[in-house]
Design a protein around this motif. Structure first.
Motif, PDB file in Angstrom:
ATOM      1  N   PHE A   9       0.855  -1.185   0.000  1.00 18.90           N
ATOM      2  CA  PHE A   9       0.000   0.000   0.000  1.00 18.90           C
ATOM      3  C   PHE A   9       0.891   1.235   0.000  1.00 18.90           C
ATOM      4  O   PHE A   9       1.665   1.459   0.925  1.00 18.90           O
ATOM      5  CB  PHE A   9      -0.906  -0.003   1.225  1.00 18.90           C
ATOM      6  CG  PHE A   9      -1.776   1.228   1.356  1.00 18.90           C
ATOM      7  CD1 PHE A   9      -2.475   1.731   0.279  1.00 18.90           C
ATOM      8  CD2 PHE A   9      -1.891   1.879   2.577  1.00 18.90           C
ATOM      9  CE1 PHE A   9      -3.283   2.865   0.399  1.00 18.90           C
ATOM     10  CE2 PHE A   9      -2.695   3.000   2.719  1.00 18.90           C
ATOM     11  CZ  PHE A   9      -3.391   3.492   1.628  1.00 18.90           C
ATOM     12  N   ALA A  10       0.792   2.038  -1.059  1.00 19.74           N
ATOM     13  CA  ALA A  10       1.603   3.244  -1.191  1.00 19.74           C
ATOM     14  C   ALA A  10       0.852   4.447  -0.640  1.00 19.74           C
ATOM     15  O   ALA A  10      -0.327   4.648  -0.930  1.00 19.74           O
ATOM     16  CB  ALA A  10       1.971   3.483  -2.652  1.00 19.74           C
ATOM     17  N   LYS A  16       4.877  13.481  -2.508  1.00 21.74           N
ATOM     18  CA  LYS A  16       6.073  12.731  -2.122  1.00 21.74           C
ATOM     19  C   LYS A  16       5.663  11.467  -1.384  1.00 21.74           C
ATOM     20  O   LYS A  16       4.870  11.517  -0.450  1.00 21.74           O
ATOM     21  CB  LYS A  16       6.974  13.595  -1.232  1.00 21.74           C
ATOM     22  CG  LYS A  16       8.261  12.889  -0.816  1.00 21.74           C
ATOM     23  CD  LYS A  16       9.190  13.822  -0.078  1.00 21.74           C
ATOM     24  CE  LYS A  16      10.416  13.102   0.464  1.00 21.74           C
ATOM     25  NZ  LYS A  16      11.179  12.427  -0.599  1.00 21.74           N
ATOM     26  N   VAL A  17       6.201  10.335  -1.808  1.00 25.20           N
ATOM     27  CA  VAL A  17       5.869   9.058  -1.179  1.00 25.20           C
ATOM     28  C   VAL A  17       6.370   9.057   0.258  1.00 25.20           C
ATOM     29  O   VAL A  17       7.487   9.487   0.551  1.00 25.20           O
ATOM     30  CB  VAL A  17       6.490   7.883  -1.960  1.00 25.20           C
ATOM     31  CG1 VAL A  17       6.219   6.562  -1.255  1.00 25.20           C
ATOM     32  CG2 VAL A  17       5.936   7.844  -3.386  1.00 25.20           C
ATOM     33  N   PHE A  38      -0.329  -0.484  -4.707  1.00 32.83           N
ATOM     34  CA  PHE A  38      -1.672   0.043  -4.990  1.00 32.83           C
ATOM     35  C   PHE A  38      -1.801   1.365  -4.254  1.00 32.83           C
ATOM     36  O   PHE A  38      -1.218   1.566  -3.184  1.00 32.83           O
ATOM     37  CB  PHE A  38      -2.771  -0.944  -4.593  1.00 32.83           C
ATOM     38  CG  PHE A  38      -2.702  -1.430  -3.174  1.00 32.83           C
ATOM     39  CD1 PHE A  38      -3.495  -0.864  -2.182  1.00 32.83           C
ATOM     40  CD2 PHE A  38      -1.859  -2.475  -2.816  1.00 32.83           C
ATOM     41  CE1 PHE A  38      -3.438  -1.303  -0.881  1.00 32.83           C
ATOM     42  CE2 PHE A  38      -1.804  -2.937  -1.508  1.00 32.83           C
ATOM     43  CZ  PHE A  38      -2.590  -2.345  -0.533  1.00 32.83           C
ATOM     44  N   TYR A  39      -2.572   2.287  -4.858  1.00 33.10           N
ATOM     45  CA  TYR A  39      -2.533   3.675  -4.403  1.00 33.10           C
ATOM     46  C   TYR A  39      -3.892   4.337  -4.568  1.00 33.10           C
ATOM     47  O   TYR A  39      -4.555   4.163  -5.592  1.00 33.10           O
ATOM     48  CB  TYR A  39      -1.476   4.431  -5.220  1.00 33.10           C
ATOM     49  CG  TYR A  39      -1.324   5.890  -4.892  1.00 33.10           C
ATOM     50  CD1 TYR A  39      -0.901   6.309  -3.636  1.00 33.10           C
ATOM     51  CD2 TYR A  39      -1.581   6.859  -5.856  1.00 33.10           C
ATOM     52  CE1 TYR A  39      -0.744   7.655  -3.342  1.00 33.10           C
ATOM     53  CE2 TYR A  39      -1.423   8.207  -5.580  1.00 33.10           C
ATOM     54  CZ  TYR A  39      -1.007   8.602  -4.312  1.00 33.10           C
ATOM     55  OH  TYR A  39      -0.850   9.932  -4.020  1.00 33.10           O
ATOM     56  N   GLY A  40      -4.304   5.079  -3.555  1.00 33.16           N
ATOM     57  CA  GLY A  40      -5.536   5.850  -3.634  1.00 33.16           C
ATOM     58  C   GLY A  40      -5.249   7.232  -4.159  1.00 33.16           C
ATOM     59  O   GLY A  40      -4.977   8.160  -3.397  1.00 33.16           O
ATOM     60  N   ASP A  45       1.468  10.332 -10.331  1.00 31.05           N
ATOM     61  CA  ASP A  45       2.113  11.223  -9.364  1.00 31.05           C
ATOM     62  C   ASP A  45       3.220  10.515  -8.570  1.00 31.05           C
ATOM     63  O   ASP A  45       4.129  11.166  -8.055  1.00 31.05           O
ATOM     64  CB  ASP A  45       1.080  11.782  -8.371  1.00 31.05           C
ATOM     65  CG  ASP A  45       0.059  12.678  -9.040  1.00 31.05           C
ATOM     66  OD1 ASP A  45       0.306  13.113 -10.182  1.00 31.05           O
ATOM     67  OD2 ASP A  45      -0.992  12.945  -8.420  1.00 31.05           O
ATOM     68  N   VAL A  46       3.118   9.204  -8.432  1.00 27.59           N
ATOM     69  CA  VAL A  46       4.054   8.466  -7.565  1.00 27.59           C
ATOM     70  C   VAL A  46       4.823   7.372  -8.300  1.00 27.59           C
ATOM     71  O   VAL A  46       5.676   6.716  -7.700  1.00 27.59           O
ATOM     72  CB  VAL A  46       3.292   7.835  -6.371  1.00 27.59           C
ATOM     73  CG1 VAL A  46       2.721   8.911  -5.458  1.00 27.59           C
ATOM     74  CG2 VAL A  46       2.175   6.896  -6.864  1.00 27.59           C
ATOM     75  N   ALA A  47       4.552   7.175  -9.589  1.00 29.26           N
ATOM     76  CA  ALA A  47       5.128   6.050 -10.331  1.00 29.26           C
ATOM     77  C   ALA A  47       6.647   6.093 -10.397  1.00 29.26           C
ATOM     78  O   ALA A  47       7.315   5.063 -10.285  1.00 29.26           O
ATOM     79  CB  ALA A  47       4.546   6.002 -11.742  1.00 29.26           C
TER      80      ALA A  47
END
Length: 322
Positions: A9-10, A16-17, A38-40, A45-47
């Motif tokens: 879960f990211a 910023k991660v 997986f990301y909400g 933006d985070v790839a």
């Protein structure tokens, strides 16, 4: 351990991660052939950052607007696992959103969650277990999954070291969110960010913490002065947080934040197990306490037996004169 696939879960803030996601990715790379997130939110933006830490794919819900993260992400995951084979393991950080999504997913797919995990062990997918500290961190227990997949773990911050893998940008795929009904009706109306200066407590290279040995609330100023001179983050024991001297966000310990700085200075802290659980992983520990029998000295690299009201001002004076 060799697993086929692990999902993480990211979480991110302001694009910023979060560090805890990167910590978990480091462990996931160690135990699995394929690591995916997986990301909400919008996956683009985070790839890049997630890819640099080993994620091959990011399954993303797309922008959620003012929705709470928990309901759409948990529902989307449950639907995904029902349609496709679930991964060997699903890992969440022990954060507000992580606990929310993990709890909802657990209820939807009918599997348990192992919480407060500091390590993952086992030979293969059928032998996955989480290592959890109990009795205030004095003993570790290993809890094994015996049911069906997905296996869900909640990982404690600072359990693993975040290290980039040098990978390229992760692929982004849509994570379809089913109709949430009334569950999706709640929205976030306002967000309040606590004002703070200097490094964040959980990420600081140096932490200066104070305890009840300071005597009263006004004396915490000594901790803040020393922290500022050292470019450190101020912290606190649970005792002075409960007493209302400082906000809960300053608390280091089992029910506060877990820190692993290069240097941890404990001033006027006796060393209750609850506190030591949150800082014993520090590289160097310096303890200042007038009680030579204080438990904190048992884990300190340097112990100063003395009154914090005399030691801290001298230390501050010396640093100011340099």
């Amino acid at each position: 351990m060799s697993l086929d696939k692990v999902w993480v879960f990211a979480e991110a803030y302001d694009g910023k991660v979060k560090t805890i996601t990167l910590e978990i990715l480091a462990k996931a790379r160690e135990i699995a052939d394929t690591v995916e997130c997986f990301y909400g939110g919008a996956g683009d933006d985070v790839a890049t950052e997630l890819g640099a830490h080993g994620a091959e794919t990011v399954y993303a819900t797309g922008e959620l607007g003012d929705q709470l993260v928990g309901p759409p992400v948990a529902a989307a995951l449950a639907a995904k696992f029902e349609a496709d084979e679930a991964p060997d393991l699903v890992m969440f950080g022990t954060t507000y959103d992580g606990r929310d999504v993990a709890g909802r997913l657990s209820a939807k797919v009918g599997v348990p969650v192992i919480t407060n995990v500091v390590d993952v062990v086992g030979e293969d997918a059928d032998d996955v277990a989480g290592v959890e500290p109990v009795f205030g961190g004095t003993t570790d227990v290993t809890t094994k999954f015996t049911g069906e997949r997905p296996r869900i773990l909640l990982v404690r911050p600072k359990s693993f070291a975040a290290e980039p893998s040098g990978g390229g940008e992760a692929d982004v795929e849509d994570l379809e969110v089913p109709d949430l009904g009334a569950t999706g009706a709640a929205t976030v109306l306002e967000r309040h960010v606590e004002e703070a200066s200097g490094p964040k407590l959980e990420e600081a290279a140096i932490v200066v913490s104070g305890g009840r040995g300071l005597g009263d609330k006004d004396k915490y100023e000594l901790i803040e002065q020393l922290a500022k001179l050292l470019k450190a983050a101020p912290g606190a024991s649970r005792a002075i947080v409960d007493a209302g001297w400082v906000p809960y966000s300053y608390q280091v310990g089992q029910t506060g934040k877990v820190v692993k700085p290069s240097v941890y200075i404990a001033a006027g802290i006796s060393g209750a197990t609850q506190h030591m659980v949150g800082m014993k992983g520090s590289k160097y520990i310096i303890a200042i306490n007038k009680d030579k029998e204080a438990p904190i000295f048992s884990i300190a690299d340097l112990g100063i037996v003395g009154d914090v009201h005399k030691v801290l001002p001298k230390l501050i004076e010396t640093l100011q004169s340099r």
